[in-house]
Design a protein around this motif. Sequence first.
Motif, PDB file in Angstrom:
ATOM      1  N   GLU A 101      52.319  35.973  43.438  1.00 20.80           N
ATOM      2  CA  GLU A 101      53.177  35.351  42.281  1.00 20.80           C
ATOM      3  C   GLU A 101      51.742  33.766  41.414  1.00 20.80           C
ATOM      4  OE1 GLU A 101      54.795  32.320  44.822  1.00 20.80           O
ATOM      5  OE2 GLU A 101      56.677  33.652  45.196  1.00 20.80           O
ATOM      6  N   LEU A 102      51.633  34.551  40.385  1.00 15.21           N
ATOM      7  CA  LEU A 102      50.393  34.339  39.304  1.00 15.21           C
ATOM      8  C   LEU A 102      50.004  32.691  39.229  1.00 15.21           C
ATOM      9  CD1 LEU A 102      47.867  34.388  37.544  1.00 15.21           C
ATOM     10  CD2 LEU A 102      49.429  34.577  36.027  1.00 15.21           C
ATOM     11  N   ALA A 103      49.296  32.036  40.042  1.00 17.12           N
ATOM     12  CA  ALA A 103      49.172  30.565  40.328  1.00 17.12           C
ATOM     13  C   ALA A 103      47.738  30.133  39.268  1.00 17.12           C
ATOM     14  CB  ALA A 103      48.515  30.675  41.883  1.00 17.12           C
ATOM     15  N   ASP A 104      47.092  30.292  38.928  1.00 18.42           N
ATOM     16  CA  ASP A 104      45.810  30.402  37.939  1.00 18.42           C
ATOM     17  C   ASP A 104      45.159  31.301  37.714  1.00 18.42           C
ATOM     18  OD1 ASP A 104      44.708  27.867  37.289  1.00 18.42           O
ATOM     19  OD2 ASP A 104      43.537  28.030  38.600  1.00 18.42           O
ATOM     20  N   ILE A 105      45.008  30.701  36.093  1.00 15.87           N
ATOM     21  CA  ILE A 105      44.176  31.143  34.942  1.00 15.87           C
ATOM     22  C   ILE A 105      43.299  30.462  35.002  1.00 15.87           C
ATOM     23  CG2 ILE A 105      44.303  33.551  32.753  1.00 15.87           C
ATOM     24  CD1 ILE A 105      46.770  33.973  33.689  1.00 15.87           C
ATOM     25  N   GLU A 106      41.741  31.165  34.676  1.00  9.17           N
ATOM     26  CA  GLU A 106      40.140  30.643  34.831  1.00  9.17           C
ATOM     27  C   GLU A 106      39.283  30.865  33.850  1.00  9.17           C
ATOM     28  OE1 GLU A 106      37.122  27.917  36.053  1.00  9.17           O
ATOM     29  OE2 GLU A 106      38.387  28.129  37.465  1.00  9.17           O
ATOM     30  N   ARG A 107      39.408  30.675  32.817  1.00  9.41           N
ATOM     31  CA  ARG A 107      37.797  31.706  32.176  1.00  9.41           C
ATOM     32  C   ARG A 107      36.644  31.302  32.944  1.00  9.41           C
ATOM     33  NH1 ARG A 107      36.301  32.916  25.346  1.00  9.41           N
ATOM     34  NH2 ARG A 107      34.133  33.646  25.954  1.00  9.41           N
ATOM     35  N   LEU A 108      36.212  32.044  33.052  1.00  9.78           N
ATOM     36  CA  LEU A 108      34.971  32.185  33.407  1.00  9.78           C
ATOM     37  C   LEU A 108      33.934  32.629  33.531  1.00  9.78           C
ATOM     38  CD1 LEU A 108      34.229  30.087  36.190  1.00  9.78           C
ATOM     39  CD2 LEU A 108      34.302  31.762  37.984  1.00  9.78           C
ATOM     40  N   ASP A 109      31.565  32.322  32.768  1.00  5.20           N
ATOM     41  CA  ASP A 109      31.470  33.097  32.923  1.00  5.20           C
ATOM     42  C   ASP A 109      31.863  33.949  31.185  1.00  5.20           C
ATOM     43  OD1 ASP A 109      29.616  32.876  34.674  1.00  5.20           O
ATOM     44  OD2 ASP A 109      30.228  34.301  35.813  1.00  5.20           O
ATOM     45  N   ASN A 110      31.415  35.496  31.599  1.00  2.00           N
ATOM     46  CA  ASN A 110      32.135  35.800  30.231  1.00  2.00           C
ATOM     47  C   ASN A 110      32.822  37.125  30.820  1.00  2.00           C
ATOM     48  OD1 ASN A 110      32.486  37.051  27.980  1.00  2.00           O
ATOM     49  ND2 ASN A 110      31.376  38.373  27.985  1.00  2.00           N
ATOM     50  N   GLY A 111      34.298  36.609  31.718  1.00  2.00           N
ATOM     51  CA  GLY A 111      34.904  37.770  32.072  1.00  2.00           C
ATOM     52  C   GLY A 111      36.036  35.825  32.272  1.00  2.00           C
ATOM     53  N   VAL A 112      37.308  36.791  33.418  1.00  2.00           N
ATOM     54  CA  VAL A 112      39.014  36.071  33.806  1.00  2.00           C
ATOM     55  C   VAL A 112      38.218  35.717  35.464  1.00  2.00           C
ATOM     56  CG1 VAL A 112      40.075  37.411  33.144  1.00  2.00           C
ATOM     57  CG2 VAL A 112      40.319  35.277  33.016  1.00  2.00           C
ATOM     58  N   LEU A 113      38.642  34.529  36.089  1.00  2.00           N
ATOM     59  CA  LEU A 113      39.698  34.992  37.312  1.00  2.00           C
ATOM     60  C   LEU A 113      40.620  34.128  37.157  1.00  2.00           C
ATOM     61  CD1 LEU A 113      38.333  33.917  40.262  1.00  2.00           C
ATOM     62  CD2 LEU A 113      38.451  31.628  40.309  1.00  2.00           C
ATOM     63  N   LEU A 114      41.495  35.469  38.325  1.00  2.00           N
ATOM     64  CA  LEU A 114      43.389  35.169  38.625  1.00  2.00           C
ATOM     65  C   LEU A 114      43.081  35.281  39.931  1.00  2.00           C
ATOM     66  CD1 LEU A 114      44.053  38.945  36.780  1.00  2.00           C
ATOM     67  CD2 LEU A 114      44.030  36.338  35.857  1.00  2.00           C
ATOM     68  N   ARG A 115      44.161  33.872  39.683  1.00  2.00           N
ATOM     69  CA  ARG A 115      44.133  34.049  40.896  1.00  2.00           C
ATOM     70  C   ARG A 115      46.227  34.011  41.230  1.00  2.00           C
ATOM     71  NH1 ARG A 115      41.078  29.056  40.428  1.00  2.00           N
ATOM     72  NH2 ARG A 115      39.298  29.184  40.965  1.00  2.00           N
ATOM     73  N   TRP A 116      46.025  35.024  42.273  1.00  2.00           N
ATOM     74  CA  TRP A 116      47.606  34.885  43.157  1.00  2.00           C
ATOM     75  C   TRP A 116      47.717  34.386  44.313  1.00  2.00           C
ATOM     76  CZ3 TRP A 116      44.939  38.798  40.264  1.00  2.00           C
ATOM     77  CH2 TRP A 116      45.294  39.577  39.216  1.00  2.00           C
ATOM     78  N   HIS A 117      49.185  34.107  44.597  1.00  2.00           N
ATOM     79  CA  HIS A 117      49.535  33.797  46.134  1.00  2.00           C
ATOM     80  C   HIS A 117      50.882  34.894  46.490  1.00  2.00           C
ATOM     81  CE1 HIS A 117      48.521  30.191  46.370  1.00  2.00           C
ATOM     82  NE2 HIS A 117      49.187  29.472  45.202  1.00  2.00           N
ATOM     83  N   VAL A 118      50.650  36.237  47.530  1.00  2.00           N
ATOM     84  CA  VAL A 118      51.422  36.828  48.078  1.00  2.00           C
ATOM     85  C   VAL A 118      53.021  36.517  48.662  1.00  2.00           C
ATOM     86  CG1 VAL A 118      51.481  39.111  49.115  1.00  2.00           C
ATOM     87  CG2 VAL A 118      48.735  38.175  49.053  1.00  2.00           C
TER      88      VAL A 118
END
Length: 224
Positions: A201-218
């Motif tokens: 379950e997607l919890a958060d998306i954040e632009r970080l440096d020149n990439g992207v941080l994706l956080r999920w709950h299982v």
Amino acid sequence: MHVVVNAATSADGKLSSRRREQVAISGEADFDRVDRLRADSDAVVVGVGTVLADDPHLTVKDDALREQRRDAGEPANPARVVVDSTGRTPLDAAVLDDAATTYVCLTESAPVEQRLDLADRAELVTAGDERVDLLRAFAALQNQGLEQLMVEGGGELIFSLFDAGLVDELSVFVGPTIIGGRDAPTLADGDGFVADFPELELADIERLDNGVLLRWHVADEAET
């Protein structure tokens, strides 16, 4: 117990190249995030393949974060855990220094000599016959008071943890590079799933440096 898997992958999902050497994927902002996550954890967990390939120290780098841990009555660094079925962890590995307590999870089949040598430098957790029984091993770690675990790889261990239903959260920094290669390690290697795929379950998306941080709950199995 709460288990967070944290990783950095290339845009095509690789942890490293086919040579299994360290590849610069993250930038300074993600390094800082990982350091904070370590500081918030009771233990940092890796497989022996990561130890052999990278010789990581797995300690908190920032002095202020270590001081915060001390102020809270915690050791300056979280414990370190190596999942190592046959006792291949080198005796001069960085994770076996005195910066923090280290647990090595072994099996009954691990050679006696390696077990004795490692016992001089680490706390041993024996679980399983040929491969580490992760459910038993993590239960033993929890009995030692380790409740918040941060898993830093590699792909074989991450797959095994998902397969055992032990992962609660997944955080992935996706960096701006392509590695490629059919033999390059991915986020979750091992045998792979052919059915009953873990649901996220997607919890958060954040632009970080020149990439992207994706956080999920299982997602709980009962909900999928």
